[in-house]
Design a protein around this motif. Structure first.
Motif, PDB file in Angstrom:
ATOM      1  N   ASN A 146      34.684  43.349   6.788  1.00  0.00           N
ATOM      2  CA  ASN A 146      34.990  41.917   6.841  1.00  0.00           C
ATOM      3  C   ASN A 146      36.488  41.743   7.069  1.00  0.00           C
ATOM      4  O   ASN A 146      37.268  42.020   6.171  1.00  0.00           O
ATOM      5  N   PRO A 147      36.891  41.269   8.257  1.00  0.00           N
ATOM      6  CA  PRO A 147      36.041  41.054   9.442  1.00  0.00           C
ATOM      7  C   PRO A 147      35.555  42.386  10.012  1.00  0.00           C
ATOM      8  O   PRO A 147      36.252  43.392   9.907  1.00  0.00           O
ATOM      9  N   ALA A 148      34.379  42.356  10.626  1.00  0.00           N
ATOM     10  CA  ALA A 148      33.761  43.595  11.113  1.00  0.00           C
ATOM     11  C   ALA A 148      34.599  44.212  12.228  1.00  0.00           C
ATOM     12  O   ALA A 148      35.065  43.508  13.123  1.00  0.00           O
ATOM     13  N   LYS A 149      34.792  45.527  12.138  1.00  0.00           N
ATOM     14  CA  LYS A 149      35.512  46.245  13.194  1.00  0.00           C
ATOM     15  C   LYS A 149      34.665  47.423  13.644  1.00  0.00           C
ATOM     16  O   LYS A 149      33.804  47.904  12.901  1.00  0.00           O
ATOM     17  N   GLN A 150      34.960  47.897  14.842  1.00  0.00           N
ATOM     18  CA  GLN A 150      34.175  49.014  15.371  1.00  0.00           C
ATOM     19  C   GLN A 150      34.637  50.329  14.749  1.00  0.00           C
ATOM     20  O   GLN A 150      35.829  50.607  14.670  1.00  0.00           O
ATOM     21  N   HIS A 151      33.654  51.131  14.328  1.00  0.00           N
ATOM     22  CA  HIS A 151      33.942  52.442  13.733  1.00  0.00           C
ATOM     23  C   HIS A 151      33.185  53.520  14.480  1.00  0.00           C
ATOM     24  O   HIS A 151      32.612  54.417  13.861  1.00  0.00           O
ATOM     25  N   GLY A 152      33.078  53.413  15.785  1.00  0.00           N
ATOM     26  CA  GLY A 152      32.389  54.443  16.562  1.00  0.00           C
ATOM     27  C   GLY A 152      31.226  53.864  17.339  1.00  0.00           C
ATOM     28  O   GLY A 152      31.156  52.647  17.587  1.00  0.00           O
ATOM     29  N   TRP A 153      30.344  54.789  17.732  1.00  0.00           N
ATOM     30  CA  TRP A 153      29.214  54.411  18.578  1.00  0.00           C
ATOM     31  C   TRP A 153      27.927  54.954  17.968  1.00  0.00           C
ATOM     32  O   TRP A 153      27.957  55.954  17.254  1.00  0.00           O
ATOM     33  N   VAL A 154      26.818  54.322  18.295  1.00  0.00           N
ATOM     34  CA  VAL A 154      25.526  54.841  17.828  1.00  0.00           C
ATOM     35  C   VAL A 154      24.612  55.139  19.013  1.00  0.00           C
ATOM     36  O   VAL A 154      24.695  54.514  20.075  1.00  0.00           O
ATOM     37  N   CYS A 155      23.757  56.115  18.786  1.00  0.00           N
ATOM     38  CA  CYS A 155      22.740  56.512  19.777  1.00  0.00           C
ATOM     39  C   CYS A 155      21.617  55.469  19.807  1.00  0.00           C
ATOM     40  O   CYS A 155      21.457  54.674  18.888  1.00  0.00           O
TER      41      CYS A 155
END
Ligand code: ZN
Length: 229
Positions: A146-155
């Motif tokens: 919060n606020p949401a941030k990107q922490h990588g990628w998902v398959c």
């Protein structure tokens, strides 16, 4: 008549519901809502009028889907996820138009996340539980906080990628123009597998037909002999 299930304790006013969909206890669905096939709308949900839901969508309990929401196929919405559709809410004061929010196909939203109106959540994106999402989310992005941030990628299978490879299913990805995609190699392999499968099927089909012919010949032979006897 279409084959869908509405629990007798639900108040469902729309008849635009696809085959195989279930709507459970104490849910309220307004008259103009559209719900696709094979969806599971769990108990205690509210779905307003200007809502379009695709096929194979799961909505867990305690979710309100307000006017302006577009939910594509195979989306998962966890329990108690909150949506909003108005930046300047005041009692008894309706905006001319509610904010439009789109959840692209196969996106998943964790329990109790809040999705602020007017954004698009990309296909296959995964939103962590309790996140507050305020901006557009890229396809395949893993976001939380919060606020949401990107922490990588998902398959596509839901596992977090390591060096753009899925440790669970080995699918490989690449980033082009800031967009994550499955690699060409994957696609080529997939095509090859499909071609093999088709050829295998054809061979098996031929074999089955040959067998069938042989069996028919035997039957014909046996019956002819019997007839002759
Ligand atoms: Zn995977």
């Amino acid at each position: 008549m279409l084959n869908y299930t509405i629990h007798p304790l639900a108040d469902v006013q729309t008849d635009q519901i696809g085959e195989g969909t279930s709507i459970w206890q104490f849910s309220v669905v307004l008259k103009r809502a559209q719900i696709g096939a094979n969806c599971n709308i769990n108990a205690l949900t509210l779905i307003e009028n200007d809502v379009i839901i695709g096929d194979n969508v799961t909505v867990k309990s305690g979710v309100q889907i307000w006017d302006g929401l577009r939910i594509e196929n195979n989306v998962f919405i966890g329990p108690n996820v909150s949506f909003t559709n108005d930046f300047t809410p005041r009692s008894k004061q309706r905006p001319a138009e509610f904010l439009k929010t789109t959840l692209k196909h196969h996106a998943s939203i964790g329990a109790n996340a809040t999705i602020i109106g007017g954004i698009t959540i990309g296909e296959y994106a995964l939103i962590g539980a309790g996140s507050v999402v305020t901006k557009d989310i890229a396809p395949y992005a893993l976001v939380y906080g919060n606020p949401a941030k990107q922490h990588g990628w998902v398959c596509e299978c839901g596992t977090k990628l390591e060096n753009l490879i899925c440790p669970a299913c080995q699918t490989q990805y690449q980033i082009k123009d800031n967009t994550l995609n499955r690699t060409e190699q994957n696609r080529t392999e997939q095509n090859r597998t499909e071609q093999n499968r088709t050829e295998q099927n054809r061979t098996e089909q031929n074999r089955t037909e040959q067998n069938r012919t042989a069996v028919n010949d035997d039957w014909f032979h046996a019956n002819t002999l019997r007839g002759a006897a």
